[in-house]
Design a protein around this motif. Structure first.
Motif, mmCIF file in Angstrom:
data_model
loop_
_atom_site.group_PDB
_atom_site.id
_atom_site.type_symbol
_atom_site.label_atom_id
_atom_site.label_comp_id
_atom_site.label_asym_id
_atom_site.label_seq_id
_atom_site.Cartn_x
_atom_site.Cartn_y
_atom_site.Cartn_z
ATOM 1 N N TRP A 1 28.295 26.390 70.880
ATOM 2 C CA TRP A 1 29.244 27.501 70.836
ATOM 3 C C TRP A 1 30.346 27.226 69.812
ATOM 4 C CZ3 TRP A 1 31.357 29.960 76.005
ATOM 5 C CH2 TRP A 1 31.920 31.218 75.729
ATOM 6 N N PHE A 2 30.949 26.053 69.899
ATOM 7 C CA PHE A 2 31.997 25.704 68.944
ATOM 8 C C PHE A 2 31.438 25.577 67.534
ATOM 9 C CE2 PHE A 2 34.537 23.462 72.522
ATOM 10 C CZ PHE A 2 34.903 24.700 73.019
ATOM 11 N N GLY A 3 30.188 25.089 67.450
ATOM 12 C CA GLY A 3 29.559 24.988 66.129
ATOM 13 C C GLY A 3 29.402 26.354 65.484
ATOM 14 N N ASP A 4 29.032 27.351 66.276
ATOM 15 C CA ASP A 4 28.912 28.709 65.731
ATOM 16 C C ASP A 4 30.267 29.229 65.253
ATOM 17 O OD1 ASP A 4 26.246 28.649 66.281
ATOM 18 O OD2 ASP A 4 26.350 29.914 68.075
ATOM 19 N N ALA A 5 31.328 28.960 66.063
ATOM 20 C CA ALA A 5 32.664 29.422 65.681
ATOM 21 C C ALA A 5 33.122 28.748 64.388
ATOM 22 C CB ALA A 5 33.658 29.143 66.803
ATOM 23 N N ILE A 6 32.828 27.452 64.249
ATOM 24 C CA ILE A 6 33.203 26.746 63.024
ATOM 25 C C ILE A 6 32.445 27.313 61.827
ATOM 26 C CG2 ILE A 6 33.065 24.513 61.846
ATOM 27 C CD1 ILE A 6 33.580 23.211 64.591
ATOM 28 N N ALA A 7 31.153 27.590 62.005
ATOM 29 C CA ALA A 7 30.352 28.155 60.916
ATOM 30 C C ALA A 7 30.885 29.517 60.495
ATOM 31 C CB ALA A 7 28.894 28.264 61.343
ATOM 32 N N GLU A 8 31.307 30.335 61.465
ATOM 33 C CA GLU A 8 31.884 31.640 61.138
ATOM 34 C C GLU A 8 33.184 31.485 60.359
ATOM 35 O OE1 GLU A 8 30.137 33.696 65.237
ATOM 36 O OE2 GLU A 8 32.278 33.242 65.022
ATOM 37 N N SER A 9 34.006 30.525 60.780
ATOM 38 C CA SER A 9 35.270 30.295 60.081
ATOM 39 C C SER A 9 35.038 29.822 58.659
ATOM 40 C CB SER A 9 36.101 29.258 60.843
ATOM 41 O OG SER A 9 37.275 28.931 60.142
ATOM 42 N N HIS B 1 44.507 26.231 58.420
ATOM 43 C CA HIS B 1 44.062 25.088 59.217
ATOM 44 C C HIS B 1 44.521 25.248 60.672
ATOM 45 C CE1 HIS B 1 47.918 24.035 57.183
ATOM 46 N NE2 HIS B 1 48.275 23.719 58.435
ATOM 47 N N PHE B 2 44.279 26.443 61.234
ATOM 48 C CA PHE B 2 44.813 26.654 62.575
ATOM 49 C C PHE B 2 44.170 25.742 63.615
ATOM 50 C CE2 PHE B 2 44.628 28.628 66.790
ATOM 51 C CZ PHE B 2 45.979 28.519 67.089
ATOM 52 N N ALA B 3 42.928 25.318 63.412
ATOM 53 C CA ALA B 3 42.315 24.396 64.366
ATOM 54 C C ALA B 3 43.171 23.144 64.505
ATOM 55 C CB ALA B 3 40.901 24.028 63.918
ATOM 56 N N PHE B 4 43.687 22.649 63.389
ATOM 57 C CA PHE B 4 44.599 21.512 63.418
ATOM 58 C C PHE B 4 45.880 21.884 64.154
ATOM 59 C CE2 PHE B 4 45.983 17.469 61.490
ATOM 60 C CZ PHE B 4 47.348 17.528 61.781
ATOM 61 N N GLU B 5 46.448 23.018 63.817
ATOM 62 C CA GLU B 5 47.719 23.421 64.417
ATOM 63 C C GLU B 5 47.590 23.616 65.922
ATOM 64 O OE1 GLU B 5 49.991 25.753 60.801
ATOM 65 O OE2 GLU B 5 48.612 26.877 62.062
ATOM 66 N N GLY B 6 46.509 24.284 66.362
ATOM 67 C CA GLY B 6 46.314 24.511 67.788
ATOM 68 C C GLY B 6 46.192 23.210 68.552
ATOM 69 N N ALA B 7 45.421 22.259 68.024
ATOM 70 C CA ALA B 7 45.296 20.953 68.664
ATOM 71 C C ALA B 7 46.631 20.215 68.667
ATOM 72 C CB ALA B 7 44.230 20.124 67.954
ATOM 73 N N ALA B 8 47.402 20.373 67.592
ATOM 74 C CA ALA B 8 48.712 19.723 67.520
ATOM 75 C C ALA B 8 49.677 20.319 68.545
ATOM 76 C CB ALA B 8 49.281 19.856 66.109
ATOM 77 N N TRP B 9 49.663 21.635 68.707
ATOM 78 C CA TRP B 9 50.497 22.254 69.741
ATOM 79 C C TRP B 9 50.186 21.646 71.097
ATOM 80 C CZ3 TRP B 9 49.740 28.223 68.584
ATOM 81 C CH2 TRP B 9 50.334 28.521 67.349
ATOM 82 N N TYR B 10 48.907 21.541 71.386
ATOM 83 C CA TYR B 10 48.481 21.019 72.687
ATOM 84 C C TYR B 10 48.931 19.574 72.854
ATOM 85 C CZ TYR B 10 45.459 20.350 76.734
ATOM 86 O OH TYR B 10 44.993 20.091 77.995
ATOM 87 N N TRP B 11 48.797 18.766 71.809
ATOM 88 C CA TRP B 11 49.182 17.360 71.899
ATOM 89 C C TRP B 11 50.686 17.212 72.120
ATOM 90 C CZ3 TRP B 11 46.068 13.367 72.620
ATOM 91 C CH2 TRP B 11 46.591 12.081 72.478
ATOM 92 N N SER C 1 39.326 27.376 56.824
ATOM 93 C CA SER C 1 39.437 27.193 55.380
ATOM 94 C C SER C 1 38.886 28.367 54.605
ATOM 95 C CB SER C 1 38.710 25.905 54.965
ATOM 96 O OG SER C 1 37.352 25.970 55.334
ATOM 97 N N GLY C 2 38.082 29.213 55.270
ATOM 98 C CA GLY C 2 37.471 30.321 54.549
ATOM 99 C C GLY C 2 38.015 31.660 54.980
ATOM 100 N N ARG D 1 36.206 17.376 61.137
ATOM 101 C CA ARG D 1 36.196 18.549 60.256
ATOM 102 C C ARG D 1 37.048 18.304 59.011
ATOM 103 N NH1 ARG D 1 37.447 24.145 62.877
ATOM 104 N NH2 ARG D 1 36.721 24.695 60.764
ATOM 105 N N MET D 2 38.167 17.604 59.193
ATOM 106 C CA MET D 2 39.016 17.325 58.034
ATOM 107 C C MET D 2 38.302 16.405 57.050
ATOM 108 S SD MET D 2 42.865 15.726 57.966
ATOM 109 C CE MET D 2 43.410 16.855 59.257
#
Length: 285
Positions: A61-69, A258-268, A2-3, A247-248
């Motif tokens: 690790w994921f928390g750091d990546a989310i904070a950076e985003s 919102h690529f985190a959403f898109e990436g998870a959707a691709w996988y699903w 989002s940022g 997160r949403m």
């Protein structure tokens, strides 16, 4: 993300302890698993400790990546690298399942017919090259094969429905209808949980009523290998979507980023497609 900023350059994070920490957790877990197979008494404790350590590391690790985003540190090039990384990851999963489907094809279409040919009639005169079977000399105890109705067909409807609800959620997010996106994403998660519950029931039915186990020859091995790994991927995809849902709810995504959403959707959606192949090849053919 989002940022997302408009910088053309890559964001370079500071040196991190997370990779070596995750490696230690994996080493302890897998080493203990090997010891468990060799019946060491304390090995199960090591597996649990290694797994918990790995999960603890991934959480931070994921928390750091989310904070950076969310801090606006990721630009267009980082977004592009994430998209390519997820694409290659899904491609590796395609090859992963391709190997399992290939093993099933070899067992059914090549090895089975070879064992039923005239060259082997003197050794196993009563063997019939019909899938599934108990193998030459009936070394495997009698079992019944899994039929497509009702549980596999219901699970197929659940996964196809989950793909539709996820698509509705994605379109709602792109239109900035956050509440609608949250509701449909939650519905997707509920459908995924129902799928896993029914698959557990199917395994219970296989072991207790069909005598179909991992020891049921090549049929049992390939059945549980394919369906079991697919179930694990449903669990993994559901975990991704659960994180995205949280997160949403916290307002992390925008209609544009919102690529985190898109990436998870691709996988699903990939998991959905694999199940359709399983449903046809394993249950019907």
């Amino acid at each position: 993300m989002s940022g997302q900023n408009e910088s053309p350059y890559y964001f370079v994070p500071h040196p991190s302890r997370h990779p070596i920490s995750a490696a230690v957790g994996l080493l302890v877990m897998l080493g203990s698993l090997a010891a468990w197979i060799n019946e060491h008494e304390l090995a199960p404790i090591g597996v649990v400790v290694g797994l918990l350590w790995l999960l603890y590391t991934l959480w931070h690790w994921f928390g750091d990546a989310i904070a950076e985003s969310e801090g606006g540190m990721y630009g267009k090039n980082v977004d592009k690298s994430y998209r390519w990384s997820m694409s290659w990851f899904i491609f590796s999963e395609v090859m992963f399942f391709g190997a399992f489907f290939g093993a099933l094809f070899y067992a059914r279409e090549i090895a089975l017919h070879q064992l039923g040919s005239l060259d082997y009639k003197l050794i196993w005169p009563d063997f019939s090259a019909v899938w599934p079977n108990n193998g030459p000399a009936a070394l495997v105890s009698t079992f019944k094969s899994m039929q497509p109705w009702p549980v596999p067909t219901i699970n197929t409807a659940l996964l196809l429905s989950s793909g539709a609800t996820l698509t509705v959620s994605h379109h709602a997010l792109r239109e900035d209808h956050r509440k609608k996106a949250i509701i449909w994403l939650a519905a997707t998660l509920v459908l995924g949980v129902c799928f896993l519950f029914l698959q557990g029931f199917e395994y219970f039915h296989a072991y207790n009523e069909l005598n179909l186990t991992l020891a049921s020859g090549v049929y049992g091995s390939t059945f549980f290998l394919l369906t079991g790994f697919h179930g694990f991927h449903v669990f993994l995809g559901g975990t991704m979507l659960a994180v995205v849902l949280v997160r949403m709810i916290r307002g992390h995504f925008t209609a544009e980023h919102h690529f985190a959403f898109e990436g998870a959707a691709w996988y699903w959606h990939f998991v959905d497609v694999v199940w359709l192949g399983l449903y046809i090849v394993v249950y019907w053919l």
